[in-house]
Design a protein around this motif. Structure first.
Motif: not given
Ligand SMILES: Nc1ncnc2c1ncn2[C@@H]1O[C@H](COP(=O)(O)OP(=O)(O)OP(=O)(O)O)[C@@H](O)[C@H]1O
Ligand SMILES: [Mg+2]
Lengths: 265, 455
Positions: A61, A64, A66, A94, A97-98, A100-102, A178, B337, B340-345
């Motif tokens: 975590r 990215n 998290m 933000v 995380r686009a 580095v996906g999870m 993404t 989570d 946020l994990g897919v890059g949302a603010s």
């Protein structure tokens, strides 16, 4: 970025994607990750193994950010993605995380339709110019998530109505929709049956063509099957990191050996 | 197998659970007895609750339902030009100069004409012309005047009107007044009641549904028959609009901030404790606050829905904030989570995923808060909404600043008046209030079902 890839592949030298040094993670007073130094290569699957509570998820975590969502969590050290410090003040998590996906340990589809689950990421990042392009992304992602055949007739059905294993594959499809450069997977197969597990492992193998994949797993066999590099964590320390084959056949550290052979864990 | 064990003499067994399964042991018997007793207590408690509810409902319905019916007397009124427009110019200003006193004789004449027409006479009942006129509500003259001002061209014609009967005559048909009580009553004579019966026989007097109760404004002490809940309903509606428009956005925004964005430290803890305590503050305290801040300090008008709305907003906010936070909390963190994990603010994750899931809870909380505010009396009395208001407030937004009443305050107001006819009207108003509350709760349930069933 995309047009760079063929060049990279033709050169076929594995570039370093993530370079982490002196990483420390604290949950309040608890020191959860201690002095971890690790490099993650591009187009490589790296497996994190180790007994429960040793900090695999925590470290994953960090990659990215998290952990930012946990108030008491504090991360120090250098984590460089393509040479850029991801904990730099200028970095917007933000945007990170686009890239580095999870995929999370527990399947967590949005309570929306299957289509919207996949389309959400591309929509907020503006990856599709129109509906047709978006449809294409959705189909491609679902196919790569090895779930297209099961859901193609009910894209409007809620994602939460799928079985646990299907949900997990949906989440994987959502993560790759993404187009991240690094994919972090936290025990993606813990809810899956052997068939779905095999499909996901196949998928991970495919993803390796384009991405750097990090997978946390409790299954030694899985780590051995899918990964090229393995990192063994124990009580917050990175005990051993190297070629998967070497770690499993010829571990240097006695702790690694006892874990692999089932004596600690 | 079972037969065998049942028939065979039970072999002496050893161990903690020795003995046949067919006989309950002492301990089990005791536990079962305790359970039976508890069930009995529970049933009694439920029974008492239901009985209280039934008693309340029958008493309110029994007393309040007659308020929706009213006795009317139909008369043909000759709109005498000599009385209403002496100059014959039909000048509206001149016509307006004639007060309701000027109209009273017309009604008196019309009453006499009606009695003649039916072939009866006042003398038969020992009733004077003035007594006969008193059988009609004092509101009648005002009704007539309104008609003439609206239709000056009808002056000189004979027009049929349906007038409200006076409160005592109405009470006679609702069982509140009897011949015996009329003997002792200075406001009504048995003769008037007999005349009323005669009029009823002749078809000039009838009892039917009275829209006026819902649409008309409050009326003074001596004409309960003309009192309605129109102004009170409009006042309550205006206040609810204000409460909804202020409390919902403020409450939801505050909750989202506190729940999703605010750092967890002692300041937010303090705010949280304060909000929970605010929800428990007696409503009259909010009234004093409103009086001090909105009227004395900010100079807003007394008795105005805007002040009532603001006070009720303050009162409703904690309810909305608490329920909104609870429903935000109940959204699983894995959804956040995932977003946020897919890059949302943070904001996107809240507005795209968390808020829609929390919506049913937020709506339910809001509607329950509104229902509470609708039934609130004490704070409104402090800010002057207990005043006697005859005039309808105008349309919003100006109407928010006009004096108005509120349903629960109107109920209180009527119960303090001497004439028993007002008690009936208070109960009628309570029925209307209860219907509104029921509708709102029903709406809350429907909305929750709708949103929950989506997935
Ligand atoms: N949110 C948190 N707050 C406080 N401590 C935490 C938190 N999350 C994890 N920890 C602690 O950090 C340590 C590492 O936890 P982590 O979840 O990374 O373990 P893990 O290796 O992923 O275990 P598992 O294999 O069971 O998933 C544990 O001791 C755990 O108690
Ligand atoms: Mg974990």
């Amino acid at each position: 970025m995309n047009d760079m890839r063929p060049v990279e592949r033709s050169v076929d030298t594995k570039e370093i994607k993530f370079e982490c040094s002196d990483v420390q993670v604290y949950y309040g007073a608890t020191h959860a990750i201690k002095d971890v130094n690790v490099t993650l290569e591009d187009k490589t699957v790296t497996a994190f193994i180790g007994p429960s509570g040793c900090g695999k998820s925590t470290f994953l975590r960090c990659l990215n950010r998290m952990n930012d969502t946990i108030d008491i969590c504090r991360v120090t050290g250098n984590l460089l993605l393509d040479g850029e410090d991801i904990y730099d003040k200028r970095v917007d998590p933000v945007q990170l995380r686009a890239k580095v996906g999870m995929v999370f340990q527990k399947p967590n589809p949005f309570p929306k339709s299957i289509y919207d689950n996949i389309a959400y990421g591309p929509r907020i990042h503006g990856l599709a110019k129109n509906k047709a392009e978006l449809d294409e992304i959705v189909e491609k992602s679902l196919r790569r998530g090895a779930i297209w055949d099961e859901v193609k007739d009910r894209l409007d059905a809620p994602g939460t109505g799928l079985s646990g294993g299907q949900q997990q594959r949906l989440c994987i499809a959502r993560a790759i929709a993404t187009e991240p450069e690094v994919l972090l997977m936290d025990e993606p197969c813990s809810a899956l049956d052997p068939i779905a597990t095999a499909q996901v492992e196949e998928l991970i193998d495919e993803l390796r063509e384009n991405y750097s994949v990090v997978i946390v797993t409790h299954s030694m066999q899985q780590a051995a099957r899918v990964s090229q590099k393995t990192a063994f964590f124990h009580l917050g320390n990175l005990v051993e990191f190297g070629e998967t084959g070497k770690i499993f056949t010829n571990p240097r550290d006695p702790r690694t050996e006892s874990y692999i052979t089932g004596r600690i864990g | 197998m079972t037969d065998a064990t049942a028939n065979a003499a039970p072999a002496p067994k050893q161990g903690k659970h020795a003995g046949s399964l067919f006989d309950a042991d002492a301990r089990t018997k005791k536990r079962n007895a305790a359970e039976t007793r508890f069930r009995a207590y529970g049933l009694t408690a439920v029974g008492i609750g239901v009985a209280a509810l039934i008693m309340l409902m029958t008493s309110i319905l029994g007393q309040g339902l007659p308020a929706f019916n009213q006795t009317f007397i139909t008369l043909d009124v000759y709109l005498d030009e000599a009385k209403l427009d002496k100059n014959g110019t039909r000048d509206i200003e001149a016509i307006k100069k004639v007060s309701t006193f000027g109209y009273a004789p017309l009604i008196k004449n019309a009453m006499a004409a009606k009695v003649d027409e039916l072939g009866i006479s006042f003398e038969t009942f020992g009733v004077s012309g003035k007594d006969a006129e008193a059988m009609i509500s004092k509101e009648a003259a005002a009704q007539l005047r309104r008609f003439v001002i609206a239709h000056p061209d009808r002056i000189g014609d004979t027009v049929e009107f349906e007038f409200l009967a006076s409160g005592r005559i109405d009470g006679y048909y609702k069982g509140r007044v009897s011949m015996e009580s009329a003997e002792k009553d200075s406001n009504v004579t048995p003769g008037q009641l007999q005349l009323a019966d005669a009029l009823k026989e002749g078809g000039a007097l009838s009892t039917h549904f009275n829209w006026g109760f819902i649409t008309m404004a409050d009326a003074s002490e001596n004409r309960p028959e003309a009192a309605g809940i129109g102004v009170a309903m409009l006042g309550s509606l205006y206040m609810m609009i204000i409460v909804l428009c202020l409390a919902l956005p403020i409450g939801v925004a505050a909750s989202i901030y506190l729940e999703e964005f605010a750092p967890k430290n002692w300041i937010t803890d303090l705010i949280e404790v304060n909000i929970s305590n605010l929800a428990a503050v007696p409503s009259i305290v909010f009234g004093i606050l409103g009086l001090a801040i909105f009227i004395n300090y900010a100079g807003l008008p007394q008795s105005a829905p805007v002040v009532g709305g603001l006070v009720l907003t303050l009162m409703t906010l904690p309810t909305i904030i608490i329920s909104t936070r609870a429903s935000l909390k109940s959204v699983p963190p894995s959804i956040r989570d995932a977003a946020l994990g897919v890059g949302a603010s943070k904001m996107q994750s809240v507005f795209h995923h968390v808020l829609p899931l929390a919506a049913p809870g937020i709506l339910t909380g809001t509607i329950i808060g509104l229902a509470q505010a609708l039934g609130e009396t004490a704070p409104l009395m402090l800010i002057g909404m207990v005043a006697f208001v005859r005039e309808f407030p105008s349309a919003p937004p100006e109407g928010f600043f006009d004096p108005a009443s509120a349903l629960p305050v109107q109920v209180y107001n009527w119960t303090t008046r001497a004439d028993p006819a007002f008690v009936e009207r208070a109960s009628g108003a309570i029925i209307v209030l209860l219907i509104f509350l029921l509708c709102m709760n029903f709406l809350a349930i429907v909305l929750r079902r709708r949103f929950e069933r989506r997935w």
